[in-house]
Design a protein around this motif. Structure first.
Motif, short mmCIF file in Angstrom:
data_model
loop_
_atom_site.label_atom_id
_atom_site.label_comp_id
_atom_site.label_asym_id
_atom_site.label_seq_id
_atom_site.Cartn_x
_atom_site.Cartn_y
_atom_site.Cartn_z
N ARG A 50 1.67 -4.30 -2.73
CA ARG A 50 1.14 -5.51 -2.10
C ARG A 50 0.03 -5.18 -1.09
O ARG A 50 -1.03 -5.83 -1.09
CB ARG A 50 2.27 -6.25 -1.38
CG ARG A 50 1.83 -7.60 -0.83
CD ARG A 50 2.71 -8.08 0.30
NE ARG A 50 4.13 -8.05 -0.03
CZ ARG A 50 5.10 -8.34 0.83
NH1 ARG A 50 4.77 -8.70 2.07
NH2 ARG A 50 6.36 -8.30 0.48
N ALA A 51 0.24 -4.18 -0.24
CA ALA A 51 -0.76 -3.81 0.76
C ALA A 51 -2.07 -3.36 0.10
O ALA A 51 -3.17 -3.70 0.56
CB ALA A 51 -0.22 -2.70 1.67
N ALA A 76 -0.69 -10.80 6.71
CA ALA A 76 0.01 -10.67 7.98
C ALA A 76 1.11 -9.62 7.91
O ALA A 76 1.63 -9.18 8.94
CB ALA A 76 0.60 -12.02 8.39
N GLY A 77 1.49 -9.22 6.69
CA GLY A 77 2.47 -8.15 6.53
C GLY A 77 3.92 -8.59 6.64
O GLY A 77 4.82 -7.76 6.79
N ASP A 80 8.84 -14.80 4.66
CA ASP A 80 7.80 -15.26 5.59
C ASP A 80 6.63 -15.89 4.83
O ASP A 80 6.12 -16.95 5.21
CB ASP A 80 7.27 -14.09 6.43
CG ASP A 80 8.32 -13.52 7.36
OD1 ASP A 80 9.23 -14.27 7.76
OD2 ASP A 80 8.24 -12.32 7.67
N ILE A 81 6.22 -15.21 3.76
CA ILE A 81 5.09 -15.72 2.96
C ILE A 81 5.46 -17.05 2.31
O ILE A 81 4.68 -18.00 2.33
CB ILE A 81 4.69 -14.69 1.88
CG1 ILE A 81 4.22 -13.39 2.53
CG2 ILE A 81 3.59 -15.25 0.96
CD1 ILE A 81 4.07 -12.22 1.56
N GLU A 116 -4.06 -17.84 -2.18
CA GLU A 116 -3.34 -18.36 -1.01
C GLU A 116 -2.17 -17.44 -0.64
O GLU A 116 -1.96 -17.12 0.53
CB GLU A 116 -2.82 -19.77 -1.33
CG GLU A 116 -2.13 -20.45 -0.16
CD GLU A 116 -1.58 -21.82 -0.52
OE1 GLU A 116 -1.21 -22.55 0.40
OE2 GLU A 116 -1.48 -22.13 -1.73
N VAL A 117 -1.44 -16.97 -1.65
CA VAL A 117 -0.28 -16.11 -1.40
C VAL A 117 -0.71 -14.75 -0.86
O VAL A 117 -0.13 -14.26 0.13
CB VAL A 117 0.56 -15.94 -2.70
CG1 VAL A 117 1.58 -14.81 -2.55
CG2 VAL A 117 1.27 -17.24 -3.05
N ILE A 118 -1.72 -14.14 -1.45
CA ILE A 118 -2.13 -12.81 -0.99
C ILE A 118 -2.82 -12.90 0.37
O ILE A 118 -2.74 -11.98 1.20
CB ILE A 118 -3.04 -12.09 -2.04
CG1 ILE A 118 -3.06 -10.57 -1.77
CG2 ILE A 118 -4.42 -12.66 -2.08
CD1 ILE A 118 -1.76 -9.87 -2.00
#
Length: 202
Positions: A189-190, A155-156, A161-162, A148-150
């Motif tokens: 993360r990306a 959206a970057g 925001d996450i 769910e988090v990833i």
């Protein structure tokens, strides 16, 4: 006996081409076409198809979730996932959701029609290359919360925001992101988002 088909794909051109090809088969007729995943169950209730051919990436609801809902609502309707995205994780998730077949869009028309017939007769049809890849990759190493988090991280946005999107504290989000990066062997993360997407874990 004519096999009644429901087609779901958000690209009208692809959907139309698929309908035209399958209508050429003497034992098949397309009874419904929709462009959104959240329209699948209602269309199936109205038209009573034998087999639904669903894309994965659609607005409203993805094809895997639509498969799950259709299987729960109308278990007699067989489902074939027809997708551009031949990702191992998609295959595994689709089968768990209740799909009877999984083929990629560049499958020749004759093979696709044959897959529909086999699924309609009660068999399971899976692209052999994808099946081998799925076994090699294995199940997603991510927990439901990490997924769910990833997914939200795609959206970057910032950690804040996450956190707002998934209703968790920023510290918890950082912990989950760190765990995902570690489990996927990503650089950041990306990179973790890319790896998870390529494996079909999202």
């Amino acid at each position: 006996m004519t096999i009644r088909l429901l087609l779901a794909d958000d690209q009208a051109l692809v959907r139309g081409a698929l309908a035209t090809l399958l209508e050429l088969e003497p034992d098949m007729t397309v009874v419904a076409e929709v462009g959104r995943g959240d329209e699948v169950v209602a269309a199936a209730r109205e038209t009573n198809p034998d087999v639904a051919l669903l894309d994965v990436e659609m607005p409203g609801m993805d094809g895997i979730e639509a498969t799950r809902e259709l299987h729960a609502a109308l278990p007699d309707v067989k489902v074939v996932i027809v997708t551009t995205f031949g990702r191992p994780g998609f295959l595994r998730r689709a089968l768990v959701a209740g799909a009877n077949g999984f083929v990629v869009k560049d499958t020749p028309a004759r093979q696709l029609a044959d897959a529909v017939r086999r699924v309609n007769s009660g068999l399971r049809v899976v692209d052999p290359t994808l099946a081998a890849d799925s076994l090699a990759v294995g199940e997603s190493p991510l927990t439901a919360r990490e997924t769910e988090v990833i997914r939200a991280a795609r959206a970057g946005g910032s950690v804040s925001d996450i956190a707002g999107a998934v209703f968790l504290s920023e510290g918890t989000v950082r912990n989950h992101l760190s765990a995902v990066i570690g489990k996927t062997g990503a650089r950041n993360r990306a990179d973790a988002v890319r790896i998870a997407e390529e494996n079909g874990w999202l």
